[in-house]
Design an enzyme around this catalytic site. Structure first.
Site, PDB file in Angstrom:
ATOM      1  N   LYS A  15     -55.946  37.211 143.257  1.00  0.00           N
ATOM      2  CA  LYS A  15     -56.560  37.631 144.512  1.00  0.00           C
ATOM      3  C   LYS A  15     -55.636  38.521 145.333  1.00  0.00           C
ATOM      4  CE  LYS A  15     -60.081  34.072 144.999  1.00  0.00           C
ATOM      5  NZ  LYS A  15     -60.598  32.928 145.781  1.00  0.00           N
ATOM      6  N   ARG A  57     -58.704  27.156 139.627  1.00  0.00           N
ATOM      7  CA  ARG A  57     -59.657  28.101 139.037  1.00  0.00           C
ATOM      8  C   ARG A  57     -58.908  29.391 138.717  1.00  0.00           C
ATOM      9  NH1 ARG A  57     -63.074  32.205 140.897  1.00  0.00           N
ATOM     10  NH2 ARG A  57     -65.102  32.320 139.833  1.00  0.00           N
TER      11      ARG A  57
END
Length: 279
Positions: free
Chosen positions: A224, A258
């Site tokens: 991210k 995740r």
């Protein structure tokens, strides 16, 4: 904190070790691997490789939620994810569907999905009703705004307190509809309407959040923008930073991570587990 997760056909003992959820995007426009696994044969190959690498849960996404991404019609999302569920459901691993649409939730559960991962925290009309009568696992995520505008100018007075309060309200709503607490996990929503400073504060506060809510945290930091901001690396060079993020989340108490890079994360967690358990 609760240490068991009911996840459809599967039950997970979260006290043994952190679980690894592998990301399988079947979209043409995902921020990190858009289009790579859109064809069913490539999606199957990717899932089979993740299983070999030690994945616990495969998270299938049919709609990109990167900042600025548009929503896709229900039928288009169904056309992307349903063939994948049918193709993978007999492989012996839990399947999660990353969706915020109640119609997709219902169809996925009927097809054999074991978990629903909702970035919208089951806030859409009909979302709670779509999942309440099943036995699938549910991940409630926090997001400020929508994918279209969430990163425009996120503002909080107390990011940890506000995110925790939202997750509490949504967990209570699910339980009021008859959902057993053993089915629920929570996700602070790293990168979904948060600055780098907000994300770091949430990362540091995982253990406090779990303690206050009594629910296991699922942490998704892989590749991210916060990893990019902290390391100065582009998306395709964020493996080391993503591993650092996963280990930091687990060290703060996260029970599920995740990730895109399953093999590397599994290896890193094996070393972490050995050191933390004294094995």
């Amino acid at each position: 904190m609760r240490q068991y997760l009911q996840c459809g056909r599967f039950g997970f003992n979260l006290a043994q070790r952190p679980l690894v959820m592998g990301i399988l995007n079947v979209t043409p426009d995902s921020f990190s691997d858009g289009g790579r696994y859109q064809a069913l044969e490539f999606a199957m190959e990717r899932a089979e490789q993740m299983i070999k690498d030690g994945v616990d849960i495969i998270d299938i996404g049919g709609e990109s939620t990167r900042p600025g991404s548009p929503s896709v019609p229900v039928q288009e999302e169904l056309d992307r994810v349903m063939p994948v569920i049918y193709a993978l459901r007999e492989l012996g691993h839990a399947l999660s569907i990353d969706t915020c649409k109640p119609e997709v939730m219902r169809e996925a559960i009927i097809a054999g999905a074991d978990m629903i991962n909702d970035i919208n925290g089951f806030c859409a009309p009909g979302a709670v009703e779509a999942v309440a009568g099943s036995d699938v696992g549910l991940c409630i995520m926090h997001m400020q705004g929508t994918p279209q505008d969430m990163q425009a100018q996120p503002v909080y007075g107390d990011v940890l307190g506000e995110v925790t309060a939202f997750l509490r309200v949504r967990a209570d709503a699910l339980q009021a509809a008859g959902v057993a607490q053993e089915r629920i996990t929570i996700d602070p929503g790293f990168g979904f309407g948060k600055t780098v400073e907000h994300n770091v504060a949430l990362l540091r506060g995982i253990n406090q959040m779990q303690h206050e809510l009594g629910l296991p945290v699922l942490a998704g930091l892989s590749r991210k923008s916060m990893i990019g901001a902290l390391t100065g690396r582009p998306v395709d060079q964020r493996l080391a930073g993503s591993l650092g993020g996963a280990l930091a989340a687990v060290a703060q108490g996260a029970r599920i991570v995740r990730v895109h890079d399953v093999a590397e994360t599994v290896d890193a967690l094996k070393v972490w587990n050995a050191a933390s358990s004294g094995a």
